[in-house]
Design a protein around this motif. Sequence first.
Motif, PDB file in Angstrom:
ATOM      1  N   MET A 105       0.685  -1.177  -0.195  1.00 35.28           N
ATOM      2  CA  MET A 105      -0.144  -0.342  -0.004  1.00 35.28           C
ATOM      3  C   MET A 105       0.950   1.449   0.268  1.00 35.28           C
ATOM      4  O   MET A 105       1.868   1.203   0.601  1.00 35.28           O
ATOM      5  N   SER A 106       0.406   2.185  -0.760  1.00 36.16           N
ATOM      6  CA  SER A 106       1.215   2.800  -0.635  1.00 36.16           C
ATOM      7  C   SER A 106       0.121   4.590  -0.578  1.00 36.16           C
ATOM      8  O   SER A 106      -0.857   4.976  -1.071  1.00 36.16           O
ATOM      9  N   GLN A 107       0.701   5.552   0.099  1.00 33.65           N
ATOM     10  CA  GLN A 107       0.309   7.134   0.027  1.00 33.65           C
ATOM     11  C   GLN A 107       1.449   8.442  -0.467  1.00 33.65           C
ATOM     12  O   GLN A 107       1.856   8.483  -1.567  1.00 33.65           O
ATOM     13  N   SER A 108       0.156   9.462  -0.600  1.00 36.24           N
ATOM     14  CA  SER A 108       1.172  10.079  -1.172  1.00 36.24           C
ATOM     15  C   SER A 108       2.664  10.686  -1.179  1.00 36.24           C
ATOM     16  O   SER A 108       3.680  10.866  -1.433  1.00 36.24           O
ATOM     17  N   THR A 109       2.402  10.665   0.251  1.00 31.50           N
ATOM     18  CA  THR A 109       4.040  10.908   0.873  1.00 31.50           C
ATOM     19  C   THR A 109       4.770   9.456   1.457  1.00 31.50           C
ATOM     20  O   THR A 109       5.892   9.580   1.995  1.00 31.50           O
ATOM     21  N   LYS A 110       4.514   8.162   1.889  1.00 31.39           N
ATOM     22  CA  LYS A 110       4.761   7.281   2.248  1.00 31.39           C
ATOM     23  C   LYS A 110       4.446   6.041   1.422  1.00 31.39           C
ATOM     24  O   LYS A 110       3.060   5.600   1.238  1.00 31.39           O
ATOM     25  N   LYS A 111       5.271   4.898   1.287  1.00 29.61           N
ATOM     26  CA  LYS A 111       5.176   3.804   0.278  1.00 29.61           C
ATOM     27  C   LYS A 111       5.439   3.025   1.691  1.00 29.61           C
ATOM     28  O   LYS A 111       6.464   2.813   2.952  1.00 29.61           O
ATOM     29  N   THR A 112       4.336   2.123   1.593  1.00 31.41           N
ATOM     30  CA  THR A 112       5.055   0.326   2.265  1.00 31.41           C
ATOM     31  C   THR A 112       5.111  -0.604   1.801  1.00 31.41           C
ATOM     32  O   THR A 112       5.441  -1.159   0.173  1.00 31.41           O
TER      33      THR A 112
ATOM     34  N   ASP B 111       8.044   1.213   6.957  1.00 29.47           N
ATOM     35  CA  ASP B 111       7.269   2.078   5.447  1.00 29.47           C
ATOM     36  C   ASP B 111       8.472   3.773   5.064  1.00 29.47           C
ATOM     37  O   ASP B 111       9.522   3.424   6.111  1.00 29.47           O
TER      38      ASP B 111
END
Length: 226
Positions: free
Chosen positions: A125-132, A178
């Motif tokens: 899963m990834s968000q705009s400012t964070k990658k997991t 992350d």
Amino acid sequence: MTKIGIIITILYVAVIGLFRWNSFPELATMPLNEFGDFFAGVFGPLMLFWLILGYMQQQSELRQNTKALELQADELKRSVEQHKELVKATKEQVQADLKALEIEEIRSLREAHPHFTITGAGKGMSQSTKKTFNIHLLNSGQPASGVFFTTDPEIKQIPQNSIVHYFETGKKHKLTWDSHTSGEAPEELKLVINCKDSNTSNYTKVFHMVLDENDQYHLTDSGWVS
């Protein structure tokens, strides 16, 4: 040879007695010096004959003894050769037994090992400012205890949050970190798993992975050290 000497001696005395039979009465009146000369002349050749006969008999016995010693030496040599062959065969058997024992020990060690495999690794899963990122592990071997994970380069979240006290057979485990906490995922990653196998012996498994352009890890090499 002794019997021949006795026979010849008897014949010699008989011949002397036959030829000098008429002279025997004179022995009683013969002076002692002449009496001694008579017996020396009569029995001197006989004594020389027995001396020669004794020497010949001694030589024969020496030859027999020498032959017997040679036979004993040959037998001893054969015995030594047989002993060498026996030692060689015993040495080869011991080496074979040690080799078989070593193979059996290695097989026993491997049977007690866990078998860790990576079923998937990379960005989740990834968000705009964070990658997991996740690494999915499966143990298809024997159970392991005290499982501890480390990476090179170091990813702080993995050793802090990923200690497994008992990793059962057929169970899965997921390592997660992350980019916000641990930074960007390294392009080359070494994952080291340390634990105790079912014999409580130390066991280490190492995985080498590389990251592709899709942020997915691919296994390039792996190995274990007991």
